[in-house]
Design a protein around this motif. Structure first.
Motif, PDB file in Angstrom:
ATOM      1  N   TYR A 408       0.863  -1.180   0.000  1.00 17.01           N
ATOM      2  CA  TYR A 408       0.000   0.000   0.000  1.00 17.01           C
ATOM      3  C   TYR A 408       0.902   1.234   0.000  1.00 17.01           C
ATOM      4  O   TYR A 408       2.107   1.131   0.233  1.00 17.01           O
ATOM      5  CB  TYR A 408      -0.955   0.022   1.207  1.00 17.01           C
ATOM      6  CG  TYR A 408      -0.299  -0.215   2.547  1.00 17.01           C
ATOM      7  CD1 TYR A 408       0.220   0.841   3.280  1.00 17.01           C
ATOM      8  CD2 TYR A 408      -0.203  -1.505   3.081  1.00 17.01           C
ATOM      9  CE1 TYR A 408       0.830   0.633   4.505  1.00 17.01           C
ATOM     10  CE2 TYR A 408       0.397  -1.726   4.306  1.00 17.01           C
ATOM     11  CZ  TYR A 408       0.910  -0.651   5.014  1.00 17.01           C
ATOM     12  OH  TYR A 408       1.511  -0.868   6.220  1.00 17.01           O
ATOM     13  N   CYS A 412      -3.693   5.934   0.714  1.00 14.61           N
ATOM     14  CA  CYS A 412      -4.853   5.245   1.304  1.00 14.61           C
ATOM     15  C   CYS A 412      -4.514   4.470   2.580  1.00 14.61           C
ATOM     16  O   CYS A 412      -5.376   4.287   3.439  1.00 14.61           O
ATOM     17  CB  CYS A 412      -5.444   4.268   0.283  1.00 14.61           C
ATOM     18  SG  CYS A 412      -6.045   5.060  -1.221  1.00 14.61           S
ATOM     19  N   PRO A 414      -3.308   0.777   4.461  1.00 10.81           N
ATOM     20  CA  PRO A 414      -3.708  -0.615   4.224  1.00 10.81           C
ATOM     21  C   PRO A 414      -5.214  -0.844   4.188  1.00 10.81           C
ATOM     22  O   PRO A 414      -5.707  -1.652   3.414  1.00 10.81           O
ATOM     23  CB  PRO A 414      -3.064  -1.363   5.388  1.00 10.81           C
ATOM     24  CG  PRO A 414      -2.879  -0.338   6.453  1.00 10.81           C
ATOM     25  CD  PRO A 414      -2.579   0.946   5.735  1.00 10.81           C
ATOM     26  N   ASP A 415      -5.982  -0.120   4.978  1.00 10.34           N
ATOM     27  CA  ASP A 415      -7.407  -0.419   5.096  1.00 10.34           C
ATOM     28  C   ASP A 415      -8.240   0.128   3.944  1.00 10.34           C
ATOM     29  O   ASP A 415      -9.311  -0.395   3.639  1.00 10.34           O
ATOM     30  CB  ASP A 415      -7.955   0.124   6.417  1.00 10.34           C
ATOM     31  CG  ASP A 415      -7.317  -0.558   7.611  1.00 10.34           C
ATOM     32  OD1 ASP A 415      -6.949  -1.737   7.475  1.00 10.34           O
ATOM     33  OD2 ASP A 415      -7.170   0.095   8.659  1.00 10.34           O
ATOM     34  N   PHE A 416      -7.777   1.203   3.293  1.00 10.38           N
ATOM     35  CA  PHE A 416      -8.553   1.831   2.224  1.00 10.38           C
ATOM     36  C   PHE A 416      -7.948   1.596   0.840  1.00 10.38           C
ATOM     37  O   PHE A 416      -8.392   2.206  -0.129  1.00 10.38           O
ATOM     38  CB  PHE A 416      -8.659   3.344   2.471  1.00 10.38           C
ATOM     39  CG  PHE A 416      -9.493   3.713   3.652  1.00 10.38           C
ATOM     40  CD1 PHE A 416     -10.849   3.934   3.515  1.00 10.38           C
ATOM     41  CD2 PHE A 416      -8.928   3.822   4.918  1.00 10.38           C
ATOM     42  CE1 PHE A 416     -11.631   4.272   4.602  1.00 10.38           C
ATOM     43  CE2 PHE A 416      -9.701   4.158   6.011  1.00 10.38           C
ATOM     44  CZ  PHE A 416     -11.059   4.384   5.862  1.00 10.38           C
ATOM     45  N   CYS A 417      -6.955   0.721   0.742  1.00 13.69           N
ATOM     46  CA  CYS A 417      -6.254   0.510  -0.531  1.00 13.69           C
ATOM     47  C   CYS A 417      -7.110  -0.314  -1.494  1.00 13.69           C
ATOM     48  O   CYS A 417      -7.332  -1.511  -1.281  1.00 13.69           O
ATOM     49  CB  CYS A 417      -4.918  -0.190  -0.297  1.00 13.69           C
ATOM     50  SG  CYS A 417      -4.019  -0.492  -1.832  1.00 13.69           S
ATOM     51  N   ARG A 420      -5.281  -3.274  -3.166  1.00 15.13           N
ATOM     52  CA  ARG A 420      -5.121  -4.385  -2.226  1.00 15.13           C
ATOM     53  C   ARG A 420      -6.437  -5.162  -2.082  1.00 15.13           C
ATOM     54  O   ARG A 420      -6.471  -6.394  -2.078  1.00 15.13           O
ATOM     55  CB  ARG A 420      -4.683  -3.818  -0.882  1.00 15.13           C
ATOM     56  CG  ARG A 420      -4.026  -4.782   0.072  1.00 15.13           C
ATOM     57  CD  ARG A 420      -3.266  -3.993   1.131  1.00 15.13           C
ATOM     58  NE  ARG A 420      -2.621  -4.875   2.063  1.00 15.13           N
ATOM     59  CZ  ARG A 420      -2.980  -5.038   3.339  1.00 15.13           C
ATOM     60  NH1 ARG A 420      -3.992  -4.371   3.813  1.00 15.13           N
ATOM     61  NH2 ARG A 420      -2.317  -5.860   4.116  1.00 15.13           N
ATOM     62  N   LEU A 421      -7.558  -4.433  -1.979  1.00 17.15           N
ATOM     63  CA  LEU A 421      -8.857  -5.065  -1.858  1.00 17.15           C
ATOM     64  C   LEU A 421      -9.228  -5.820  -3.144  1.00 17.15           C
ATOM     65  O   LEU A 421      -9.789  -6.919  -3.086  1.00 17.15           O
ATOM     66  CB  LEU A 421      -9.921  -4.002  -1.553  1.00 17.15           C
ATOM     67  CG  LEU A 421      -9.848  -3.363  -0.159  1.00 17.15           C
ATOM     68  CD1 LEU A 421     -10.759  -2.140  -0.088  1.00 17.15           C
ATOM     69  CD2 LEU A 421     -10.222  -4.371   0.911  1.00 17.15           C
TER      70      LEU A 421
END
Length: 430
Positions: A408, A412, A414-417, A420-421
């Motif tokens: 990431y 963003c 890690p949580d909003f990437c 990655r999602l």
């Protein structure tokens, strides 16, 4: 023989072979267009370390970087540094526009170092040597011959600015903004004589044919502001440039045509198509064009926009503009910014025109982004050093600095990437 002569005789030269490979085209495709004059390969027989470059509307859009000193600034060492930067960031050709001292030595140093084709504007050296009121034919031919013998690959000759066009240009808001054009117009007005380059054009062609120098037919009446674009003076000169293209081809001399400097976006297509028709589809080499006049310091962006549109509508090569345009002689950093801005413009047009292999780089960097392969992304970037620097800067400014290869970025986290999602979603579907 010149490249155009070889091609017309069906001989595939090493230069044609190299261009065909670089362009992902067949040798026959390149040879046919060189023979017709719609592609040029500037390759003086005396430029020994040259890597050939093809210039034409159907090939990848090329960019040129201007170098050279002035009477007030720079030296041979600084110009060699600029050359190294221009080549590193992807300039396809370079022009030495020196007007100060040491012109011959600067040009020699550039030729020895440059693997890219080198262009010049001989009128600058003529004026530097003999003053601005001595354009005797023997002096013009002597300078052109010396530059050709030295190895210059293409020369800008302002032979299309005829005496009868000068009054048309003087009606403009900015008059004549081309240095070569202004020098010749002043001489013609003062001496009541025709353009000496036009008068000596057959002799110039003979020199170019001997050394295979490509002529870049200069636009001495290019518009210098939006108010002067696409006017009577500009198009009158273009008609004469069309005549000169025909004379070049008849003499077996390669020729391209130089184009306007300041043009509103809505007039770019007309300008590109008009040159193609008038000049027999000779490669069009355009300065910018600059599409607004009120952004000094940002003219590399402004001209890059115009260059992208110009290339999309048929220009073959873009002359870069740096942030110092209208302000001063560019330094090494300005050269870098100008080259990168115009590589972006050229590449964007080539992708949109679906030229062979041009989107490969974009697809590859997208694959690297999906894998969070930062090093590959830097490698594929048009300016790898700048991309890497910005990445490091972002990491240093982060409240929770992550590792260089993390999945990431600081935009963003890690949580909003989304990338990655998306990778996780794809994994679930498989």
């Amino acid at each position: 023989m010149t490249q155009i002569e070889y091609a017309q005789k069906g001989i595939i030269t090493p230069q044609i072979k190299h261009v065909a490979q670089a362009e992902q085209r067949s040798e026959q495709f390149i040879a046919e267009r060189v023979a017709a004059g719609t592609v040029v390969i500037p390759a003086n027989i005396n430029h020994k370390n040259l890597i050939p470059c093809g210039i034409g509307r159907e090939l990848k859009t090329k960019i040129n970087a201007n170098l050279g000193n002035s009477t007030l600034s720079s030296c041979p060492g600084a110009e060699k540094s600029k050359l190294a930067i221009a080549l590193h960031y992807g300039a396809d050709t370079v022009m030495d526009l020196s007007t100060g001292g040491e012109i011959t030595s600067i040009r020699q140093a550039i030729l020895e170092q440059s693997t890219a084709p080198l262009g010049t504007v001989p009128v600058y050296e003529i004026v530097a040597r003999y003053g601005n009121n001595d354009f005797a034919a023997d002096k013009i031919l002597s300078v052109i011959r010396e530059q050709a013998e030295q190895g210059v690959d293409y020369m800008t000759i302002h032979a299309g600015l005829l005496q009868k066009y000068v009054p048309l240009a003087l009606k403009r808001k900015l008059g004549i903004v081309s240095r070569g054009g202004a020098l010749l117009a002043a001489w013609m007005q003062e001496n009541k004589k025709e353009n000496p380059f036009y008068e000596a054009f057959d002799e110039i062609l003979a020199i170019c044919q001997k050394y295979d120098v490509t002529l870049s037919l200069g636009d001495g009446l290019r518009p210098g502001c939006l108010a002067d674009a696409s006017d009577e003076a500009q198009f009158a000169e273009l008609d004469t440039l069309g005549e000169l293209v025909s004379r070049c081809r008849a003499a077996k001399v390669q020729a391209m045509v130089e184009g306007p400097g300041h043009v509103p976006l809505d007039q770019i297509q007309e300008n590109m198509e008009r040159e193609r028709k008038v000049c027999g589809d000779a490669p069009f080499y355009i300065l910018g064009p600059v599409v607004i006049d009120c952004a000094p310091g940002y003219d590399h962006f402004v001209a890059g926009m115009g260059g992208m549109m110009g290339a999309y509508y048929g220009a073959a090569m873009l002359c870069y503009v740096t942030p110092k345009e209208h302000l001063g002689l560019p330094n090494a950093d300005d050269v870098r910014r100008g080259v990168v801005a115009f590589k972006i413009a050229a590449h964007a047009a080539d992708v949109a025109l679906h030229k062979p292999g041009c989107r490969d780089r974009d697809d590859a960097i997208s694959d690297a982004r999906a894998k969070f392969d930062w090093e590959k992304q830097f490698e594929l970037a048009l300016d790898p050093e700048w991309a890497r620097e910005l990445r490091q800067q972002a990491l240093q400014e982060s409240s929770a600095p992550n590792q260089h290869g993390s999945e990431y970025c600081t935009m963003c986290g890690p949580d909003f990437c989304s990338v990655r999602l998306s990778a996780r979603l794809k994994k679930g579907l498989s």
